[in-house]
Design an enzyme around this catalytic site. Sequence first.
Site, PDB file in Angstrom:
ATOM      1  CG  ASP A 291     139.299 144.780  61.499  1.00 12.66           C
ATOM      2  OD1 ASP A 291     139.734 145.339  62.419  1.00 12.66           O
ATOM      3  OD2 ASP A 291     138.490 143.941  61.389  1.00 12.66           O
ATOM      4  CG  HIS A 292     144.733 149.134  64.110  1.00 10.72           C
ATOM      5  ND1 HIS A 292     145.861 148.581  63.828  1.00 10.72           N
ATOM      6  CD2 HIS A 292     144.778 150.472  64.586  1.00 10.72           C
ATOM      7  CE1 HIS A 292     146.738 149.460  64.039  1.00 10.72           C
ATOM      8  NE2 HIS A 292     146.404 150.556  64.539  1.00 10.72           N
ATOM      9  NE  ARG A 293     138.377 143.131  64.291  1.00  8.62           N
ATOM     10  CZ  ARG A 293     137.143 142.416  64.036  1.00  8.62           C
ATOM     11  NH1 ARG A 293     136.869 141.513  64.895  1.00  8.62           N
ATOM     12  NH2 ARG A 293     136.657 142.560  62.713  1.00  8.62           N
TER      13      ARG A 293
END
Length: 452
Positions: free
Chosen positions: A423-425
């Site tokens: 998850d790039h968040r």
Amino acid sequence: MPEYKQFPLADTAEGLTEADIIAWQVKPGDTVTVNQIVVEVETAKAAVELPIPWAGVVTELLVEPGQTVEVGAPILTIDVDPGGKAAPSAPAPAAAPAAEEPAEEEMKPLVGYGSKAVVTHRRARKGAAPAAPVAAPVAVAPAPVAPVAPVAPAKPKGGYVPLAKPPVRKLAKELGVDLHALTGTADGGVITRDDVHAAANGSAAPAAAVSTVDNGYDPATRERRVPIKGVRKATAAAMVQSAYTAPHVTEFLTIDVTPMMEFREKLKKSREFAGVKVTPLTFAAKAVCLAAKRTPDVNAVWDDAAQEIVYKDYVHLGIAAATPRGLVVPKVRDADSMSLKELAIALTELTDVAREGKTTPAAMLGGTITITNVGVFGVDTGTPIINPGESAILCLGAIKDTPWVVDGEIKVRKVLQLSLSFDHRVVDGQQGSEFLADVGALLADPAVAITY
């Protein structure tokens, strides 16, 4: 005199509202004991066996295999005083009586037991008219009529469950008509009262459109329709949610795992690991736990409601497992605190239970990071979708003999491809790359673990 109780469908896990009846383990006339398994149901999370909290004689099964039932709806009636030992009840006063204390032999009810006024319904095929709801009775059942020969609760013929409203089913039972042998004339193939009367008079059309061999195969269209429910429905919803809420990034790494496979052979011959199944997945599980300590972001989760990133000081390791009922992801709790041997034993137990379809809903809650092993199917790699509530998933490919450059020379080595979706968040490219590199280093040479 007989005393009847209705057994409601329990809430087998948090948040579940319904379940599908898979198979009955009892039939009318059977004597049951407290905590005896009476039915197997499939929820959105797993197949579950339900025990009954009373002893007595089963008088009626209120739903059939294949039906979808709401939590709290009655599914079975039992006579808890078949010998008539209990004294006749006094007339009930006008005011509602206080809740009756449970008998000493009863166990405490499971979550979801009670007299909740709900309905049961059949999951209709696409385009089929929905079956009319049947209100859950709340009064004590009347004395039974003349006994009927009990029918064993066999699974639906060929997987086909005939569509018919409860009054039509009752009529068919009274007239001795087998609904499986009929083709419904109403929209969507729903069987009507006229269809049942016609069958009783010998003029009904047989159910030629439904094969009793191929689980609903229709030779006219060469298509087969299977209702989307249970584990498959839950998996689909979770994957769509994850794909559209967590920005996925996937990275790949190819490594030479020849030293790991050689070390595995040594362990198999050691006394300490005698009888213990050590697989590449075992090494991967240990590597993930060690690498997550160095890159805690992969073991964290994005809390959108609170606008916080939650870091976990423990690893509840999810293991994606293919089962006859679909994909499930049971967890190894506190995997980071286990030795390699303990992980090997835990993984063996977990996968054995999953393949038997006995994984409980509780065993699939609260994961922090997951491993999926597509290598067991001979697949090189993939782009896995993150489990909701987590931020990373590692995919193991097949270990294959491959030409590899070693000290300037081409040799045949054991080579494995890894892929990591995150998850790039929560996880930046640097953190994701460092974690994947650490896992790869540990699998390429297990001795690296000494340096961590």
